[in-house]
Design a protein around this motif. Structure first.
Motif, short mmCIF file in Angstrom:
data_model
loop_
_atom_site.label_atom_id
_atom_site.label_comp_id
_atom_site.label_asym_id
_atom_site.label_seq_id
_atom_site.Cartn_x
_atom_site.Cartn_y
_atom_site.Cartn_z
N GLY A 236 0.78 -1.23 0.00
CA GLY A 236 0.00 0.00 0.00
C GLY A 236 0.81 1.28 0.00
N ARG A 237 2.15 1.16 -0.09
CA ARG A 237 2.99 2.37 -0.10
C ARG A 237 3.95 2.34 -1.27
NH1 ARG A 237 3.39 1.00 5.32
NH2 ARG A 237 2.25 2.43 6.69
N ILE A 238 4.28 3.54 -1.78
CA ILE A 238 5.29 3.62 -2.84
C ILE A 238 6.66 3.52 -2.18
CG2 ILE A 238 6.26 5.07 -4.65
CD1 ILE A 238 3.57 4.90 -5.55
N VAL A 239 7.47 2.56 -2.59
CA VAL A 239 8.76 2.41 -1.94
C VAL A 239 9.88 3.07 -2.74
CG1 VAL A 239 8.24 0.41 -0.53
CG2 VAL A 239 8.97 0.05 -2.87
N THR A 240 9.72 3.18 -4.07
CA THR A 240 10.70 3.91 -4.86
C THR A 240 10.10 4.29 -6.19
OG1 THR A 240 12.97 3.94 -5.66
CG2 THR A 240 11.78 1.90 -5.96
N GLU A 241 10.71 5.25 -6.86
CA GLU A 241 10.14 5.78 -8.09
C GLU A 241 11.26 6.33 -8.96
OE1 GLU A 241 7.14 8.71 -7.19
OE2 GLU A 241 6.95 9.18 -9.31
N GLY A 242 11.20 6.13 -10.27
CA GLY A 242 12.20 6.70 -11.17
C GLY A 242 12.21 5.97 -12.49
N THR A 243 13.19 6.29 -13.37
CA THR A 243 13.30 5.56 -14.62
C THR A 243 13.90 4.19 -14.29
OG1 THR A 243 15.55 6.26 -15.08
CG2 THR A 243 13.79 7.70 -15.86
N PRO A 244 13.59 3.17 -15.10
CA PRO A 244 14.16 1.85 -14.81
C PRO A 244 15.69 1.93 -14.71
CG PRO A 244 12.48 1.65 -16.50
CD PRO A 244 12.65 3.11 -16.25
N ALA A 245 16.32 2.69 -15.61
CA ALA A 245 17.78 2.78 -15.59
C ALA A 245 18.28 3.43 -14.29
CB ALA A 245 18.28 3.56 -16.80
N ALA A 246 17.61 4.51 -13.89
CA ALA A 246 18.04 5.21 -12.68
C ALA A 246 17.86 4.33 -11.44
CB ALA A 246 17.25 6.51 -12.52
N LEU A 247 16.76 3.60 -11.41
CA LEU A 247 16.52 2.75 -10.25
C LEU A 247 17.59 1.67 -10.15
CD1 LEU A 247 12.65 2.27 -10.22
CD2 LEU A 247 14.05 3.75 -8.79
N LYS A 248 17.94 1.13 -11.33
CA LYS A 248 18.95 0.09 -11.31
C LYS A 248 20.33 0.67 -10.95
CE LYS A 248 17.46 -1.45 -15.31
NZ LYS A 248 17.23 -2.28 -16.51
N ALA A 249 20.57 1.89 -11.47
CA ALA A 249 21.85 2.53 -11.18
C ALA A 249 21.98 2.84 -9.70
CB ALA A 249 21.99 3.81 -12.00
N ALA A 250 20.82 3.11 -9.07
CA ALA A 250 20.84 3.46 -7.65
C ALA A 250 21.30 2.29 -6.80
CB ALA A 250 19.45 3.92 -7.21
N ILE A 251 21.13 1.07 -7.31
CA ILE A 251 21.60 -0.09 -6.58
C ILE A 251 23.13 -0.02 -6.49
CG2 ILE A 251 21.77 -2.62 -6.65
CD1 ILE A 251 18.98 -2.19 -6.45
N GLY A 252 23.75 0.54 -7.55
CA GLY A 252 25.16 0.87 -7.47
C GLY A 252 26.13 -0.17 -7.97
N THR A 253 25.76 -1.43 -7.97
CA THR A 253 26.79 -2.41 -8.32
C THR A 253 26.33 -3.39 -9.37
OG1 THR A 253 26.04 -3.82 -6.53
CG2 THR A 253 27.88 -2.35 -6.05
N ASP A 254 27.31 -3.81 -10.21
CA ASP A 254 27.08 -4.88 -11.16
C ASP A 254 27.57 -6.18 -10.53
OD1 ASP A 254 26.22 -2.97 -12.87
OD2 ASP A 254 28.03 -2.96 -14.12
N ARG A 255 27.00 -7.27 -11.04
CA ARG A 255 27.37 -8.57 -10.51
C ARG A 255 28.35 -9.20 -11.50
NH1 ARG A 255 24.54 -13.44 -11.15
NH2 ARG A 255 24.41 -14.76 -9.32
N VAL A 256 29.52 -9.64 -11.00
CA VAL A 256 30.53 -10.22 -11.88
C VAL A 256 30.76 -11.67 -11.47
CG1 VAL A 256 32.93 -10.09 -12.67
CG2 VAL A 256 31.64 -7.99 -12.19
#
Lengths: 336, 272
Positions: A236-256
């Motif tokens: 029932g609550r918005i937890v995050t909002e943005g462009t898909p790219a920005a949201l993914k970038a906000a995670i900060g890390t790639d998996r290798v």
């Protein structure tokens, strides 16, 4: 006011909505502030804020039961908010529901076409309900059937259609009265992957050809990738909002994931030369870095252990969901 | 009730298109149409003939089939009237109702279209069954046919509105069917469609007078009885010595229909 005049009003899409002028600029098609809905014993939506710009494809992502459909129902005037305000296409959903209804189209979660009527008859029914002038109606019925690739089947009874065809017919119907906002509640639920892709092809055509805002809900992460912007809703609550790219970038890390001739030595080297903690995994060595693509050449040059393979994965929306809610969207679906 | 955007013309167009959809559904479902027509015919020919042997001269009104004829007409219009309620519930379950609910028209217009559709079908079916008047020894003159058709139309609209009210008050198909199944049989028995109501014990008389179908059956019986010279005006069919006029019965039936329609529209318009 005659039907002709009304319809002309509707087709001027960027005209500022007079009714909601105080709350929203013409470039905003959906605006919600503190929207809440409680049913006896359940708080389905607990204060949702949304801003969707005109012409945008906006995805509302969340597990089943997160409050997506209830929020849509309030924005479409089918449910009355317990608290909060919302304007859609410039009209207030509680103060002027009739104006909202004229300016929106709706594709529901379950199929709502009439199987005992033909495709064209379903659309004509809609045209009459929305008071489209007869000549405009005839033209737009043909146009819309063409847009969703059903023109050849316009005289077939809808009960003979496949699920994907019915969906497309509903999209055509939703657009028939030239709405400013088209709401799609889980537009591809229950469809096989191929049909789902086909429905999306048609939605992309709609985006290119019509100046319409698409507001859709989904719990398919792949579908959210098609959107200009997404909001993640949980409980029932918005937890995050943005462009898909920005949201993914906000995670900060790639998996290798790394494969070498000697994984133990490589692990030590990663720690000593790069200051990175790698984990042994059935797939190989697993580590997280901010920019995977730039890291690979450096890694190969300086590791000192021959590298057999490197796989870099960008964060997915699943990772975004996990990051924001502490569980994957599949787990969230399973617990409800 | 939210105001419609396009005024009366747009609302009328909405009523018409909903009515039209009902017609198309009936015409495209001929098998079901035949079945709903078959039931009253069976009542008249099988039950009527069978019981005629048991009650040779029922209540001084001649053949039992003649007595049963107005009741059979009522049963004929009852089926499509219930069909409207069922189609509202079905539209809700199938989702199509939401397509209508979110449209910029008054919900009362949608309901009116549905009821007008059901009443049209019911009246047409009633007229078809009316053609069997001969088998019930009722000579069908043009005057009688016109009077019965007009009354059938009023009765159909009232019954349709009643089932529509029931339909918008429940949300599940099963509830609607179980509820109607429970209410319909006793209402039919108490209406005087099957047997005369004079001389029943007081508690039954009260129930008969409370049954809206009693007035509907009596409305249909009057022109039939009035038409048969050898039959007295069949007062024995009515439960009490006091017998309202045709106009009063028409008024009661019409008022019931309008009240049901208004209440149903109100309930339908309430946002959830």
């Amino acid at each position: 006011m005659s039907g002709e005049a009304r319809f002309t009003d509707l087709s001027v899409r960027d005209a500022p909505g007079a009714a909601g002028a105080g709350l929203t600029a013409p470039s905003v098609s959906v605006l919600a502030r503190g929207l809440r809905k409680s049913y006896p014993g359940v708080e389905a939506v607990r204060g949702v804020d949304l801003t969707v710009r005109a012409g945008e494809t906006f995805g509302f992502l969340g597990p089943n039961g997160a409050g997506k459909s209830t929020t849509i129902a309030m924005l479409c005037t089918l449910a009355r908010p317990t608290a909060g305000r919302a304007t859609v296409a410039g009209a207030d959903v509680t103060a002027d529901p009739a104006a909202v209804r004229r300016r929106i189209g709706l594709v529901f979660q379950d199929l709502t076409v009439d199987g005992d009527l033909t495709a064209a008859e379903n659309l004509r029914f809609h045209a009459d309900l929305y008071g489209l002038p007869h000549r405009t109606a005839r033209r737009r019925v043909a146009e819309m059937l063409d847009l969703v690739g059903l023109h050849g089947r316009r005289h077939s009874l809808v009960r003979t259609f496949s699920g994907g065809m019915k969906r497309r017919l509903e999209i055509a119907r939703g657009l028939l009265h030239a709405p400013r906002v088209l709401f799609l509640d889980e537009p591809t639920v229950g469809l096989d992957p191929q049909t789902r892709a086909q429905v999306w092809d048609h939605l992309h055509r709609v985006r290119q050809q019509r100046a319409v805002t698409l507001f859709l809900t989904t719990h398919h992460l792949e579908e959210a990738e098609h959107c200009d912007r997404i909001a993640v809703i949980d409980d029932g609550r918005i937890v995050t909002e943005g462009t898909p790219a920005a949201l993914k970038a906000a995670i900060g890390t790639d998996r290798v994931v790394l494969h070498t001739t000697d994984d133990a030595a490589a692990r030590t080297a990663l720690g000593e030369r790069f200051g990175l903690a790698a984990r042994r995994d059935p797939e190989g060595l697993l580590l997280h870095v901010p920019d995977g693509a730039a890291f690979v050449p450096v890694l190969c040059a300086r590791l000192g252990v021959p590298v057999l393979s490197v796989t870099v994965t960008r964060p997915s929306l699943d990772d975004v969901f996990l990051h924001c809610t502490g569980r994957t969207i599949r787990d969230a679906d399973g617990t409800r | 009730m939210s105001p419609g955007p396009g005024g009366a013309r747009h609302e009328l167009r909405a009523v018409r298109v909903v009515w039209q959809r009902e017609m198309m559904h009936v015409l495209r479902n001929r098998g079901r149409l035949a079945l709903t027509l078959l039931q009253p015919v069976l009542y008249l020919l099988v039950v009527g003939t069978g019981l005629a042997a048991l009650v040779p001269d029922s209540a001084g009104a001649g053949d039992y089939r003649t007595y049963l004829f107005p009741g059979v007409l009522l049963m004929t219009v009852q089926m499509p009237a219930i069909g409207v309620g069922a189609s509202i519930v079905w539209d809700r379950e199938a989702g199509f109702l939401r397509e209508m609910l979110v449209a910029p028209v008054r919900r009362g217009s949608l309901l009116l279209g549905k009821c007008a559709g059901g009443a049209t079908v019911a009246t047409c079916q009633g007229v078809l069954v009316m053609a069997l008047a001969g088998t019930a020894h009722v000579p069908l003159s043009p005057g009688l046919a016109v009077a019965l058709t007009a009354e059938l139309a009023v009765v159909s609209l009232a019954l349709t509105a009643l089932t529509a009210m029931a339909a918008v008050s429940v949300s599940r198909q099963q509830t609607f069917q179980a509820g109607l199944g429970f209410a319909l049989m006793p209402m039919l028995f108490l209406s005087g469609a099957m047997f005369p109501l004079a001389g029943l014990p007081p508690w039954l008389t009260v129930l008969c007078l409370a049954d809206p179908l009693t007035y509907a059956v009596d409305l249909l019986r009057r022109p039939v009885a009035g038409h048969l010279a050898h039959v007295p005006a069949a007062p024995a069919a009515w439960p009490t010595a006091w017998h309202p006029s045709t106009a009063a019965e028409l008024a009661v039936t019409a008022a019931l229909g309008v009240t049901a329609l208004v209440l149903a529209a109100r309930r339908f318009a309430r946002p959830r």
